[in-house]
Design a protein around this motif. Structure first.
Motif, PDB file in Angstrom:
ATOM      1  N   LEU A 100       0.822  -1.215   0.000  1.00  6.31           N
ATOM      2  CA  LEU A 100       0.000   0.000   0.000  1.00  6.31           C
ATOM      3  C   LEU A 100       0.852   1.259   0.000  1.00  6.31           C
ATOM      4  O   LEU A 100       0.459   2.288  -0.562  1.00  6.31           O
ATOM      5  CB  LEU A 100      -0.937   0.000   1.206  1.00  6.31           C
ATOM      6  N   ALA A 105      -0.993   4.845   0.151  1.00  8.18           N
ATOM      7  CA  ALA A 105      -2.129   4.511   1.002  1.00  8.18           C
ATOM      8  C   ALA A 105      -1.613   3.865   2.279  1.00  8.18           C
ATOM      9  O   ALA A 105      -0.526   3.299   2.306  1.00  8.18           O
ATOM     10  CB  ALA A 105      -3.093   3.574   0.282  1.00  8.18           C
ATOM     11  N   VAL A 140      -8.762   2.137   5.095  1.00  8.36           N
ATOM     12  CA  VAL A 140      -7.557   2.571   4.399  1.00  8.36           C
ATOM     13  C   VAL A 140      -7.649   4.052   4.071  1.00  8.36           C
ATOM     14  O   VAL A 140      -8.676   4.535   3.582  1.00  8.36           O
ATOM     15  CB  VAL A 140      -7.340   1.749   3.105  1.00  8.36           C
ATOM     16  N   LYS A 141      -6.571   4.751   4.324  1.00  8.98           N
ATOM     17  CA  LYS A 141      -6.493   6.185   4.054  1.00  8.98           C
ATOM     18  C   LYS A 141      -5.669   6.449   2.810  1.00  8.98           C
ATOM     19  O   LYS A 141      -4.577   5.911   2.648  1.00  8.98           O
ATOM     20  CB  LYS A 141      -5.864   6.904   5.248  1.00  8.98           C
ATOM     21  N   LEU A 142      -6.225   7.250   1.923  1.00  7.09           N
ATOM     22  CA  LEU A 142      -5.482   7.727   0.760  1.00  7.09           C
ATOM     23  C   LEU A 142      -6.042   9.088   0.363  1.00  7.09           C
ATOM     24  O   LEU A 142      -7.082   9.519   0.853  1.00  7.09           O
ATOM     25  CB  LEU A 142      -5.559   6.737  -0.405  1.00  7.09           C
ATOM     26  N   ALA A 174      -5.074   1.303  -5.033  1.00  7.65           N
ATOM     27  CA  ALA A 174      -5.015   0.705  -3.703  1.00  7.65           C
ATOM     28  C   ALA A 174      -5.669  -0.669  -3.704  1.00  7.65           C
ATOM     29  O   ALA A 174      -5.158  -1.612  -3.081  1.00  7.65           O
ATOM     30  CB  ALA A 174      -5.689   1.621  -2.689  1.00  7.65           C
ATOM     31  N   PHE A 192     -12.718   3.123   2.132  1.00  6.60           N
ATOM     32  CA  PHE A 192     -11.799   4.250   1.997  1.00  6.60           C
ATOM     33  C   PHE A 192     -12.403   5.525   2.594  1.00  6.60           C
ATOM     34  O   PHE A 192     -11.871   6.607   2.395  1.00  6.60           O
ATOM     35  CB  PHE A 192     -11.461   4.471   0.527  1.00  6.60           C
TER      36      PHE A 192
END
Length: 222
Positions: A100, A105, A140-142, A174, A192
């Protein structure tokens, strides 16, 4: 390379043998060690070197530094993770985090079986409701880039900006990274939505740093 033609018997060797010996005796000025080094190889060789080391996550628009590091990690020669080939980490949380990172991410939270309790969900027996067995759930952070002059509440956009949507390519990348990182027999789900609306329960201050209608980063899957 030495001239192997000198090893032939001049009385018995024929023209074909001399031709083969000449071909094997060519001293080619190829810096093999440099070409095989992902940190030093010329940029034009990066796709070839990636294929050589079975790189399975690759985007042509990556900067060269990122391509080199991906090759190095797959080859097990990374300066960041010495002697830790990326392929050997498939199916592990460590491997997922490293995959990631290549698509900008990161994992904020994770709930995996056999967790007995999931925030915001009831429990009957040992399994949380709506928590599928053997399925890991990820937050998940993006970063997504919104178009300029995009539509917002209380505002409107005209012309081309009115129909321009948020670029979802980071999410697609991602998802591909997560699919690549997992073992074939495992399942997962991911969200997300790493930001949420501010509520009264957040006990926000009145110093102007936060306001109702704004957003706050999520820290867990709840």
């Amino acid at each position: 390379m030495s001239n192997v033609a000198t090893l032939l018997d001049p009385n018995s060797a024929d023209e074909i043998e001399y031709a083969l010996a000449a071909g094997m005796s060519d001293d080619l000025p190829i810096p093999y060690a440099e070409i095989m080094d992902p940190y030093r190889t010329p940029a034009r060789f990066l796709p070839w070197l990636a294929a050589h080391h079975s790189v399975d996550l690759w985007f042509d628009d990556w900067p060269d530094d990122r391509k080199r590091e991906m090759i190095a990690q797959c080859a097990g020669v990374s300066t960041l993770y010495p002697a830790s080939p990326l392929a050997a980490l498939k199916g592990t949380l460590v491997g997922l985090k490293r995959y990631l990172a290549f698509v900008d991410a990161e994992i904020i939270d994770r709930v995996a079986h056999p967790s007995r309790f999931t925030f915001g969900r009831a429990v009957i027996g040992l399994t949380p409701i709506a928590h599928k067995a053997f399925v890991a759930h990820y937050l998940v952070k993006l970063k997504l880039t919104a178009p300029k002059n995009r539509w917002q509440i209380g505002r409107s956009a005209f012309g081309r900006s009115a129909i321009t949507s948020v670029d979802l390519e980071p999410i697609r990348r991602a998802m591909r990274a997560m699919t690549t990182a997992k073992s074939p027999e495992t399942l997962y789900s991911v969200t997300f939505a790493w930001r949420r609306g501010i509520t009264f329960n957040d006990n926000i201050t009145i110093d102007g740093s936060s306001a109702f209608g704004g957003y706050r980063d999520r820290q867990r899957l709840d």
